[in-house]
Design an enzyme around this catalytic site. Structure first.
Site, short mmCIF file in Angstrom:
data_model
loop_
_atom_site.label_atom_id
_atom_site.label_comp_id
_atom_site.label_asym_id
_atom_site.label_seq_id
_atom_site.Cartn_x
_atom_site.Cartn_y
_atom_site.Cartn_z
N PRO A 210 53.99 -81.19 17.53
CG PRO A 210 54.62 -79.60 15.96
CD PRO A 210 54.69 -80.21 16.91
CB VAL B 27 53.86 -87.18 19.55
CG1 VAL B 27 55.15 -86.43 19.08
CG2 VAL B 27 53.05 -86.18 19.95
CE LYS C 39 49.51 -82.15 20.60
NZ LYS C 39 50.55 -82.54 19.44
CB THR C 40 44.85 -85.71 16.60
OG1 THR C 40 45.28 -83.69 17.59
CG2 THR C 40 42.95 -85.45 16.64
CB SER D 226 69.00 -74.07 28.63
OG SER D 226 68.20 -74.03 27.59
CE LYS E 179 66.35 -77.91 26.77
NZ LYS E 179 67.12 -77.55 27.91
#
Length: 812
Positions: A386, A388, A390-391, A708, A751
């Protein structure tokens, strides 16, 4: 015998009165003997019952001859019903065996040549043998064995009472039966005659009546008659209800018709009615539309249907709504694309900092569109945490292309009809949200943002919205998209669909396959500072009515806000914190108080409070058994610490920190591998039975899972049992197997960002993750050294130093 006629049709003032059968008459009638030889009169359309008076019309020569001769003589005849009423000239086999002795009361010669006779039934008889067929039938007969005496039980009396009541109800509810019949029923004195009277007047066929005649027991016959009357009453009630409903509907329709005609006349006097105006408006709009011949024909046919409808009918508004949607849709209306690549590139850079891969993809699309005008639009899917961008990127793409912009949130959509629409026959039906959005946009080639596509419900009782999206997002199918409301195909192939998602795991694999996936990872600290300077601060200053000169943010202030008061991959929380600081300054400006336009570090602490988040930092390597790992979350990457503690005991393994099953399995694999290969680290195998092992992952309130952390756990265990230091400023991620193989993991870029925030300099990864690093821009991995390993021996060789920690445990 051709038919039965009413007594009132033939009786005049001189006709003698025929009273109903009294109880004395019935006793007298029952005591009479049945003659051994009787002339037989066949009846076509009825069955005569004892005591009942009926008129009959006689037309056949044999029958006329019999009536005339009998009327001159004893006036006693035998009456038998024919088995088949259609037989014109019956023979002995065509007659039923059981009939009724009848007395001729009166005969009349009719003008048409037929003879009418009034007869009264006496007793039942059974034919032994037909002795004569010409000039009319004669037969040897015997008395029909029957029990004419009615029982005097309470049950029988209740049965007769019910039968009478039901017969009266039928008479009262049937308009074709004269009301005098009720009077007749009420004046019948004996139960047997009441049953016979009702039998004679039943609305039943001859076969049913003949069967009733042949029942010897009065109570049994009464029960049968009651059953027939019950069905008849139900039928009469049903007919009455239907007639009432039809009458009501007709009355309402006639009233509505008259009122509408009057209204129409008034409107014509005033200059045309609203319904005519609606149709004219639709025709005018249709004349300007650019649409295919097929759609034009559909519109024309549906408009003609509307013109034939009554405006007050419920279907009228449904049809009008359908035509309105049809004519408002932008069938072949397209906005012209702005194919200036330099302008598009400039707009994309103005609106968003970074995101080079997406910008490059949009410019590529424009370049191909410039060379080939009718190219099908790509279907992109932006995946990332959320905040970043996109929309907002969808809006920017629409501006760069010069297209209309539509955003549709798919979060929580669980009904397929929301996308495909409802059939127009339903009340309140409307098109799906795709068609509705195009109607509002007034163009068939917008940029269509499908927000939160990963949160669409799967298969439910209302259908499967994800399955509906398969057609919408397939370039090979969406040029024939079928909306249930429209009932005609609509071309979606020129629409540029852009979907957004936080994760791909919840998206249907077939749907994922139809989209071009573009990953949007989180931003670096430097990128966040640039985004704040270029976009967030100017936007918030404008929204709060503050001038640029009144509030100034330095780089150090923004860095403090980002590191101490936000922890996110995107910049949504950062924007909120910037807005909070600007609101604080807006208060000073509004109250005309003195303030410093430059925001200081002290101001940040004063407005935002103490730091909400500790910096992601790697801890000291002075403690054995503590290793830094890397984790992926929905809001970006995080560092986590694996802590191993040893205590004397029996070799038990304890896991804490709100770990999921997969992570627990990784810990078990790491511990078993270490026990199996203890010789490589010069660990005495006996120590595993003398020391309890406790593995903990801090922040116990946060659920953690995934494979991981395998390498991190093994390194921490090895450090704890050897008491050797772990390499400083190092983090690692990777899954392990029992054979000691290090396998690749996902979320590598997120990461790495987390590692950079924590000032990590060395990252240890599986050899197979090297390809992921090659795809990452150099700015993201600057200052970080990557070490690729294939098995756990290499991990331990690099991660563990030969130096022991201070005050090491004596493991033995």
């Amino acid at each position: 015998m051709d038919k039965i006629i009413n007594l009132t049709d033939i009786m005049d003032a001189e006709t003698e009165f025929f009273p109903l059968l009294s109880s004395e008459d019935e006793e007298l009638m029952n005591s009479e003997e049945v003659p051994g030889d009787l002339p037989i009169l066949p009846l076509r359309n009825t069955v005569l019952f004892p005591g009942v008076v009926i008129p009959i019309t006689v037309g056949r020569d044999k029958s006329i001859s019999l009536i005339r001769e009998a009327y001159k003589g004893s006036k006693v005849i035998g009456v038998v019903a024919q088995k088949d009423a259609d037989v014109e000239d019956p023979v002995a086999d065509d007659l039923n065996k059981v009939g009724t002795v009848a007395r001729l009361i009166k005969t009349l010669q009719m003008p048409d040549g037929n003879t009418t006779a009034i007869i009264q039934g006496k007793k039942r008889f059974e034919i032994n043998e037909i002795t004569q067929e010409d000039p009319y039938f004669k037969a040897q007969v015997k008395n029909f064995e029957s029990d004419n005496k009615a029982p005097e039980t309470e049950e029988f009396l209740a049965l007769i009472s019910s039968l009478k009541d039901m017969a009266i109800q039928i008479i009262e509810k049937s308009p074709n039966i004269p009301t005098e019949a009720v009077f007749a029923l009420n004046n019948i004195e004996t139960a047997a005659f009441l049953v016979n009277f009702v039998c004679s007047n039943l609305n039943a066929d001859n076969k049913t009546k003949q069967n009733l005649l042949e029942i010897s027991d009065v109570e049994e016959r009464a029960n049968k008659v009651l059953g027939i009357l019950t069905k008849e009453l139900q039928m009469v009630n049903l007919k009455t209800d239907i007639q009432k409903k039809v009458k009501t509907d007709l009355d309402k329709q006639q009233r509505d018709y008259l009122l509408n005609q009057q209204l129409k006349t008034i409107q014509e006097e005033l200059g045309g009615g609203p319904h005519d105006n609606e149709i004219k408006e639709l025709e005018a709009k249709a004349a300007k539309k650019k649409w295919s011949k097929e759609i034009a024909n559909t519109f024309k046919a549906e408009l003609q249907k509307l013109q034939r409808m009554n405006p007050s009918a419920a279907e009228y508004s449904i049809q009008l709504n359908y035509l309105d949607v049809l004519v408002e849709l932008p069938w072949d209306d397209f906005t012209k694309d702005n194919l200036d690549l330099n302008r598009a590139d400039k707009i994309l850079n103005e609106d968003h900092y970074g995101l080079e891969k997406i910008k490059e993809r949009i410019v590529e699309y424009l370049a191909v569109l410039k060379l080939k005008n009718n190219m099908k639009a790509p279907i992109l899917c932006f995946v990332g945490p959320p905040g970043v961008g996109k929309t907002s990127l969808g809006k920017s793409i629409a501006r760069a292309l010069g297209r209309k912009y539509i955003r549709m949130s798919l979060g929580g959509v669980r009904d397929e009809a929301e996308l495909r629409g409802h059939r127009k026959t339903y009340i309140g039906a409307m098109p799906g949200r795709i068609i509705q959005s195009l109607k509002k946009a007034k163009a068939s080639n917008p940029v269509f943002m499908l927000d939160e596509i990963d949160k669409v419900s799967g298969n439910t009782y209302s259908g499967d919205p994800q399955a509906a999206l398969l057609e919408i997002l397939d370039p090979e199918q969406n040029n024939h998209f079928y909306d249930n409301f429209l009932e005609v195909e609509y071309d979606l192939s020129r629409i540029m669909f852009i979907a957004t998602a936080n994760t791909l795991s919840t998206i249907h694999p077939a749907l994922r396959d139809r989209m071009e996936i573009i990953d949007l990872t989180g931003y670096l600290l430097e990128e966040k500072i640039e985004i704040a300077k270029r976009h967030l601060i100017p936007k918030q200053l404008e929204e709060h009515g503050v001038k640029k000169t009144q509030v100034k943010f330095s780089k150090s202030v923004l860095e403090k806000v980002i590191e101490d008061h936000t922890r996110e991959a995107g910049v949504r929380l950062l924007e909120k914190q910037v807005a909070k600081i600007i609101r604080n300054r807006a208060k000073f400006i509004a109250m005309d108080e003195e303030f410093d336009s430059k925001i200081s570090l002290e101001d940040v602490n004063k407005v935002l409070g103490p730091p909400r988040f500790q910096k992601d930092r790697n801890i000291s390597n002075d403690i054995a058994g503590v290793v830094t790992g890397l984790a992926w979350t929905a809001v970006g990457g995080e560092i986590l610490f694996i802590e191993v503690s040893l205590s004397k005991g029996k070799g038990n393994l304890k896991l804490t920190g709100n770990l999921g099953d997969v992570m627990k399995e990784s810990a078990s694999i790491a511990y078993e591998y270490l026990k199996a290969h203890s010789g490589l680290l010069n660990i005495n195998p006996e120590v595993f039975d003398k020391w309890n092992v406790h593995i903990h992952v801090p922040e116990g309130a946060t659920p953690k899972d995934g494979p991981s952390a395998g390498v991190t756990m093994l390194t921490a265990l090895a450090s704890a049992f050897t008491q050797r230091k772990v390499r400083g400023k190092m983090a690692m991620t990777g899954e392990i197997t029992l054979r000691g193989k290090v396998t690749p993991v996902g979320g590598v870029k997120e990461k790495i960002l987390a590692a950079k925030r924590a000032k990590i300099t060395d990252i240890l990864l599986s050899k197979e993750n090297e390809k992921d690093i090659l795809e990452i821009e150099d700015s993201y991995i600057k200052g970080v050294n990557f070490h690729y390993v294939d098995n756990m021996t290499e991990v331990l060789k690099f991660a563990l130093l030969n130096e022991k920690v201070k005050n090491p445990l004596e493991i033995g």
